[in-house]
Design a protein around this motif. Structure first.
Motif, PDB file in Angstrom:
ATOM      1  N   LYS A  76      30.741 -41.016  77.949  1.00  0.00           N
ATOM      2  CA  LYS A  76      29.663 -41.546  78.776  1.00  0.00           C
ATOM      3  C   LYS A  76      29.537 -40.663  80.002  1.00  0.00           C
ATOM      4  N   VAL A  77      28.307 -40.272  80.303  1.00  0.00           N
ATOM      5  CA  VAL A  77      28.024 -39.520  81.512  1.00  0.00           C
ATOM      6  C   VAL A  77      27.351 -40.496  82.465  1.00  0.00           C
ATOM      7  N   LEU A  78      28.018 -40.743  83.585  1.00  0.00           N
ATOM      8  CA  LEU A  78      27.538 -41.728  84.548  1.00  0.00           C
ATOM      9  C   LEU A  78      26.793 -41.036  85.671  1.00  0.00           C
ATOM     10  N   GLY A  79      25.575 -41.463  85.919  1.00  0.00           N
ATOM     11  CA  GLY A  79      24.797 -40.892  87.009  1.00  0.00           C
ATOM     12  C   GLY A  79      23.334 -41.268  86.895  1.00  0.00           C
ATOM     13  N   PRO A  80      22.573 -40.974  87.958  1.00  0.00           N
ATOM     14  CA  PRO A  80      21.180 -41.400  88.004  1.00  0.00           C
ATOM     15  C   PRO A  80      20.222 -40.579  87.159  1.00  0.00           C
ATOM     16  N   GLY A  81      20.705 -39.536  86.501  1.00  0.00           N
ATOM     17  CA  GLY A  81      19.834 -38.697  85.697  1.00  0.00           C
ATOM     18  C   GLY A  81      19.422 -37.429  86.420  1.00  0.00           C
ATOM     19  N   CYS A  82      20.209 -37.027  87.391  1.00  0.00           N
ATOM     20  CA  CYS A  82      19.924 -35.830  88.181  1.00  0.00           C
ATOM     21  C   CYS A  82      20.229 -34.567  87.369  1.00  0.00           C
ATOM     22  N   LYS A  83      19.928 -33.414  87.953  1.00  0.00           N
ATOM     23  CA  LYS A  83      20.181 -32.146  87.262  1.00  0.00           C
ATOM     24  C   LYS A  83      21.655 -31.942  86.968  1.00  0.00           C
ATOM     25  N   ARG A  84      22.529 -32.376  87.890  1.00  0.00           N
ATOM     26  CA  ARG A  84      23.971 -32.233  87.642  1.00  0.00           C
ATOM     27  C   ARG A  84      24.403 -33.115  86.478  1.00  0.00           C
ATOM     28  N   CYS A  85      23.808 -34.283  86.361  1.00  0.00           N
ATOM     29  CA  CYS A  85      24.141 -35.177  85.247  1.00  0.00           C
ATOM     30  C   CYS A  85      23.709 -34.552  83.929  1.00  0.00           C
ATOM     31  N   ASP A  86      22.507 -33.962  83.919  1.00  0.00           N
ATOM     32  CA  ASP A  86      22.033 -33.289  82.717  1.00  0.00           C
ATOM     33  C   ASP A  86      22.928 -32.100  82.380  1.00  0.00           C
ATOM     34  N   ALA A  87      23.368 -31.374  83.407  1.00  0.00           N
ATOM     35  CA  ALA A  87      24.267 -30.243  83.192  1.00  0.00           C
ATOM     36  C   ALA A  87      25.593 -30.719  82.603  1.00  0.00           C
ATOM     37  N   ALA A  88      26.090 -31.869  83.077  1.00  0.00           N
ATOM     38  CA  ALA A  88      27.345 -32.417  82.553  1.00  0.00           C
ATOM     39  C   ALA A  88      27.208 -32.764  81.073  1.00  0.00           C
ATOM     40  N   VAL A  89      26.063 -33.331  80.694  1.00  0.00           N
ATOM     41  CA  VAL A  89      25.817 -33.648  79.282  1.00  0.00           C
ATOM     42  C   VAL A  89      25.873 -32.370  78.447  1.00  0.00           C
ATOM     43  N   GLN A  90      25.214 -31.327  78.923  1.00  0.00           N
ATOM     44  CA  GLN A  90      25.208 -30.062  78.181  1.00  0.00           C
ATOM     45  C   GLN A  90      26.603 -29.460  78.113  1.00  0.00           C
ATOM     46  N   MET A  91      27.369 -29.577  79.182  1.00  0.00           N
ATOM     47  CA  MET A  91      28.738 -29.056  79.182  1.00  0.00           C
ATOM     48  C   MET A  91      29.595 -29.770  78.146  1.00  0.00           C
ATOM     49  N   VAL A  92      29.411 -31.076  78.022  1.00  0.00           N
ATOM     50  CA  VAL A  92      30.164 -31.848  77.013  1.00  0.00           C
ATOM     51  C   VAL A  92      29.760 -31.389  75.617  1.00  0.00           C
ATOM     52  N   ARG A  93      28.453 -31.233  75.398  1.00  0.00           N
ATOM     53  CA  ARG A  93      27.979 -30.764  74.083  1.00  0.00           C
ATOM     54  C   ARG A  93      28.566 -29.391  73.741  1.00  0.00           C
ATOM     55  N   ASP A  94      28.543 -28.492  74.718  1.00  0.00           N
ATOM     56  CA  ASP A  94      29.060 -27.139  74.492  1.00  0.00           C
ATOM     57  C   ASP A  94      30.556 -27.158  74.192  1.00  0.00           C
TER      58      ASP A  94
END
Length: 78
Positions: A5-23
């Protein structure tokens, strides 16, 4: 399969965290399900005050700022 789970308001850093997990998951060959949690009450329920936060299989592993890629790999491989 790991549940992240990526917790956050949907900011650019949150999106970056999602991509980092995928990678990290792709590099490690680990299957993950990723859920974005944007509800502040639910985020607060994890005890996280600064975002993005990461929860792996129900355990908070990171809060505030972007984690290191090596740390993400370690968390999802465990």
């Amino acid at each position: 399969m790991k549940n992240v789970k990526v917790l956050g308001p949907g900011c650019k850093r949150c999106d970056a965290a999602v991509q980092m997990v995928r990678d990290a998951a792709a590099q490690a060959g680990v299957e993950v399900t990723i859920e974005k949690v944007t509800d502040y009450a639910e985020i607060a329920g994890y005890g996280i005050a600064s975002t993005p936060g990461l929860v792996v299989d129900g355990k908070v592993v990171h809060a505030g700022g972007l984690p290191k890629a090596a740390d993400i790999a370690r968390w999802i491989a465990a």
